[in-house]
Design an enzyme around this catalytic site. Sequence first.
Site, PDB file in Angstrom:
ATOM      1  N   LYS A  85       0.862  -1.188   0.000  1.00  0.00           N
ATOM      2  CA  LYS A  85       0.000   0.000   0.000  1.00  0.00           C
ATOM      3  C   LYS A  85       0.896   1.235   0.000  1.00  0.00           C
ATOM      4  O   LYS A  85       1.650   1.459   0.950  1.00  0.00           O
ATOM      5  CB  LYS A  85      -0.904  -0.025   1.239  1.00  0.00           C
ATOM      6  CG  LYS A  85      -1.744   1.231   1.403  1.00  0.00           C
ATOM      7  CD  LYS A  85      -2.617   1.158   2.652  1.00  0.00           C
ATOM      8  CE  LYS A  85      -3.309   2.490   2.922  1.00  0.00           C
ATOM      9  NZ  LYS A  85      -4.005   2.522   4.204  1.00  0.00           N
ATOM     10  N   THR A 351      -6.192   3.638  10.778  1.00  0.00           N
ATOM     11  CA  THR A 351      -5.367   3.955  11.943  1.00  0.00           C
ATOM     12  C   THR A 351      -5.579   3.013  13.137  1.00  0.00           C
ATOM     13  O   THR A 351      -4.852   3.102  14.123  1.00  0.00           O
ATOM     14  CB  THR A 351      -5.647   5.401  12.402  1.00  0.00           C
ATOM     15  OG1 THR A 351      -7.052   5.628  12.365  1.00  0.00           O
ATOM     16  CG2 THR A 351      -4.950   6.390  11.513  1.00  0.00           C
TER      17      THR A 351
HETATM   18  C1  FAD Z   1     -15.833  -1.165   9.087  1.00  0.00           C
HETATM   19  C2  FAD Z   1     -14.471  -1.257   9.690  1.00  0.00           C
HETATM   20  C3  FAD Z   1     -13.339  -1.228   8.877  1.00  0.00           C
HETATM   21  C4  FAD Z   1     -12.059  -1.262   9.447  1.00  0.00           C
HETATM   22  N1  FAD Z   1     -10.959  -1.157   8.646  1.00  0.00           N
HETATM   23  C5  FAD Z   1      -9.745  -1.034   9.218  1.00  0.00           C
HETATM   24  C6  FAD Z   1      -8.572  -0.861   8.427  1.00  0.00           C
HETATM   25  O1  FAD Z   1      -8.603  -0.855   7.200  1.00  0.00           O
HETATM   26  N2  FAD Z   1      -7.395  -0.710   9.077  1.00  0.00           N
HETATM   27  C7  FAD Z   1      -7.291  -0.736  10.439  1.00  0.00           C
HETATM   28  O2  FAD Z   1      -6.198  -0.542  10.978  1.00  0.00           O
HETATM   29  N3  FAD Z   1      -8.373  -0.968  11.183  1.00  0.00           N
HETATM   30  C8  FAD Z   1      -9.583  -1.114  10.624  1.00  0.00           C
HETATM   31  N4  FAD Z   1     -10.667  -1.334  11.410  1.00  0.00           N
HETATM   32  C9  FAD Z   1     -10.482  -1.597  12.827  1.00  0.00           C
HETATM   33  C10 FAD Z   1     -10.009  -3.040  12.998  1.00  0.00           C
HETATM   34  O3  FAD Z   1     -10.960  -3.936  12.470  1.00  0.00           O
HETATM   35  C11 FAD Z   1      -9.731  -3.341  14.451  1.00  0.00           C
HETATM   36  O4  FAD Z   1      -8.929  -2.354  15.016  1.00  0.00           O
HETATM   37  C12 FAD Z   1      -9.010  -4.658  14.616  1.00  0.00           C
HETATM   38  O5  FAD Z   1      -9.663  -5.672  13.913  1.00  0.00           O
HETATM   39  C13 FAD Z   1      -8.893  -5.035  16.060  1.00  0.00           C
HETATM   40  O6  FAD Z   1     -10.117  -5.428  16.578  1.00  0.00           O
HETATM   41  P1  FAD Z   1     -10.141  -5.992  18.055  1.00  0.00           P
HETATM   42  O7  FAD Z   1      -9.158  -7.107  18.152  1.00  0.00           O
HETATM   43  O8  FAD Z   1     -10.013  -4.866  18.983  1.00  0.00           O
HETATM   44  O9  FAD Z   1     -11.638  -6.548  18.198  1.00  0.00           O
HETATM   45  P2  FAD Z   1     -12.327  -7.850  17.578  1.00  0.00           P
HETATM   46  O10 FAD Z   1     -11.767  -8.249  16.268  1.00  0.00           O
HETATM   47  O11 FAD Z   1     -13.789  -7.591  17.637  1.00  0.00           O
HETATM   48  O12 FAD Z   1     -11.960  -9.006  18.597  1.00  0.00           O
HETATM   49  C14 FAD Z   1     -12.620  -9.145  19.830  1.00  0.00           C
HETATM   50  C15 FAD Z   1     -12.210 -10.458  20.459  1.00  0.00           C
HETATM   51  O13 FAD Z   1     -12.792 -10.540  21.744  1.00  0.00           O
HETATM   52  C16 FAD Z   1     -13.423 -11.782  21.897  1.00  0.00           C
HETATM   53  N5  FAD Z   1     -14.548 -11.635  22.825  1.00  0.00           N
HETATM   54  C17 FAD Z   1     -15.466 -10.638  22.879  1.00  0.00           C
HETATM   55  N6  FAD Z   1     -16.349 -10.860  23.876  1.00  0.00           N
HETATM   56  C18 FAD Z   1     -15.949 -12.008  24.468  1.00  0.00           C
HETATM   57  C19 FAD Z   1     -16.447 -12.787  25.532  1.00  0.00           C
HETATM   58  N7  FAD Z   1     -17.541 -12.436  26.206  1.00  0.00           N
HETATM   59  N8  FAD Z   1     -15.809 -13.934  25.843  1.00  0.00           N
HETATM   60  C20 FAD Z   1     -14.695 -14.326  25.184  1.00  0.00           C
HETATM   61  N9  FAD Z   1     -14.181 -13.631  24.158  1.00  0.00           N
HETATM   62  C21 FAD Z   1     -14.804 -12.500  23.796  1.00  0.00           C
HETATM   63  C22 FAD Z   1     -13.865 -12.177  20.510  1.00  0.00           C
HETATM   64  O14 FAD Z   1     -14.055 -13.564  20.393  1.00  0.00           O
HETATM   65  C23 FAD Z   1     -12.652 -11.690  19.695  1.00  0.00           C
HETATM   66  O15 FAD Z   1     -11.653 -12.686  19.726  1.00  0.00           O
HETATM   67  C24 FAD Z   1     -11.938  -1.356  10.850  1.00  0.00           C
HETATM   68  C25 FAD Z   1     -13.071  -1.436  11.655  1.00  0.00           C
HETATM   69  C26 FAD Z   1     -14.326  -1.375  11.092  1.00  0.00           C
HETATM   70  C27 FAD Z   1     -15.544  -1.444  11.981  1.00  0.00           C
END
Ligand code: FAD
Length: 512
Positions: A85, A351
């Site tokens: 990218k 970001t």
């Molecule tokens: C539309 C969209 C587009 C995006 N595009 C980008 C991008 O291009 N670039 C970028 O840097 N970021 C992007 N992001 C953000 C990115 O997706 C997230 O920052 C990244 O995926 C990290 O997510 P996370 O691990 O915080 O949460 P999640 O991926 O939601 O993971 C949460 C985890 O917690 C666990 N969990 C939740 N509740 C429980 C429970 N009660 N018991 C046990 N386990 C549980 C789930 O199983 C999972 O493993 C985007 C977000 C959105 C909404």
Amino acid sequence: MVDSDTAPRHIRSIVIAGGGTAGWMAAVALSRTIAPHRCAITLIESETIGTIGVGEATIPPILSFNQIIGLGEAEFVQATKATFKLGIEFAGWRNRGHRYFHPFGRYGNDFAGTNFHQHWLRAQSLGDTTPFGDFSLNEKAAYSGKMGKLDSDPRSVFSTFSYAYHFDAALYAQHLRSMAEQRGVVRREGLIEDVVLNGESGHIEGLRLDDGGLVEGDLFIDCTGLRSLLLGEALGVPFVDWTHYLPCNRALAVPTDSIDLDRPYTRSTAHEAGWQWRIPLQHRMGNGMVYSAAFWSDDQAHDALMANLEGKPLADPRPIRFTTGRRAQSWAKNCVAIGLSAGFLEPLESTSIHLIQIAVAKLLNWFPDLDFDPMTMGEFNRQIINEYDRIRDFLVLHYHANARHDDAFWRHCATQPIPDTLAEKIAMFRRTGRLLSRESDLFQDASWLAVMLGQGIMPHGHDPLTESLRPTDLDKLLRGMRQLIAKAADAMPTQRTHLAQMGQAPRQMALG
Ligand SMILES: Cc1cc2nc3c(=O)[nH]c(=O)nc-3n(C[C@H](O)[C@H](O)[C@H](O)COP(=O)(O)OP(=O)(O)OC[C@H]3O[C@@H](n4cnc5c(N)ncnc54)[C@H](O)[C@@H]3O)c2cc1C
């Protein structure tokens, strides 16, 4: 001899709740730094909940994260089906039919003791019409499907070049998981049903799982995604809502079977009440629509997305709801939120993964002992808040400075109040061409210039010190620089060739 009353009481067990990109990035980085015999690391995730399943575009600092955790580029590109990218193309953001490029890397080279863009502004005032983008090696390379190598030698034109990746987020998390498990992180499958708090201190003592087990720990990392199960729900840290600055609150995500290695950049296309992303990977295209429910129904967003896809959808569009903003603090008691549980600023400039990386790095910088020193936590929170606030300003600029007067959504964005810090930055730039920089500004001058100029904010003035150069000399210097950049872009291999040289055979290449 160490006095046992004053000796630091070390953290002996860390519990990471959640196994998305945030959970596994945190697990790998912590296990890389903290020896397993000194501190046990357990990660709990639930297959029944799953991950958010988006987050495929990154910014250049991801290279240093991979380097720090010992993940080589070839291994990473192969494991995650990554492409390169070089920046983001913004189509229709200033107004319909207009496009501009936000490149990673720098524009031109500073000379005569003054910033490059100030010389360009002066040349424009003298009647030169050369687009600013002609001075970006990233932009030239991106629009010719090229990819190059980094060079830190400031005499090389390639020192102005920079890149990040598009990758499959699920494959990245899988790969990080195997790295973390090899380093002693223990993964536990299970649904967290309850967060057990200490009645006196309010600290988290353990997480109760659906099988009845209690996972205890000293330090808890909340990576449970948008729900923020530990920090938000259990500890009650409030959410600072920024919908009034960044009104999009829904997304639809859909992969298609199209492959495009000729455009090594993300494309963001503005629509009536939101914008569409297009992220090319080696094996498929990531697509989605980000929109405001106040201005578009889900059906309108769905129809606009489906009418503007390249290739065949590989699944039904998946709806995602979110609110832009951040938690008032990322660290409270013995819990640090990392990832979506700490905040979400919508994906416009990719970001979020970077904010995960920053939070992990800062946690390691300010790693606590069992006393959880309030000053340490306060400094961590102050720095994280700054990171979010600065990125927020940069994102708001894209929405605010638009001339799409025909669309209610865009009129709303242009007329809503903006943060004072951004208003000052725009006013200074408009008057003088100078960019105010602030602590924790992730986006450097080149990025602000790309978006300010791209959205149509043209300064009225330029640095008076540029006047010491004679117009003919200025013209010669700019022409030379432009030619050098064009020649360098020509000489770069295509992304296709670059991937093949790394041993990659993306689908289209394999099929010949
Ligand atoms: C539309 C969209 C587009 C995006 N595009 C980008 C991008 O291009 N670039 C970028 O840097 N970021 C992007 N992001 C953000 C990115 O997706 C997230 O920052 C990244 O995926 C990290 O997510 P996370 O691990 O915080 O949460 P999640 O991926 O939601 O993971 C949460 C985890 O917690 C666990 N969990 C939740 N509740 C429980 C429970 N009660 N018991 C046990 N386990 C549980 C789930 O199983 C999972 O493993 C985007 C977000 C959105 C909404």
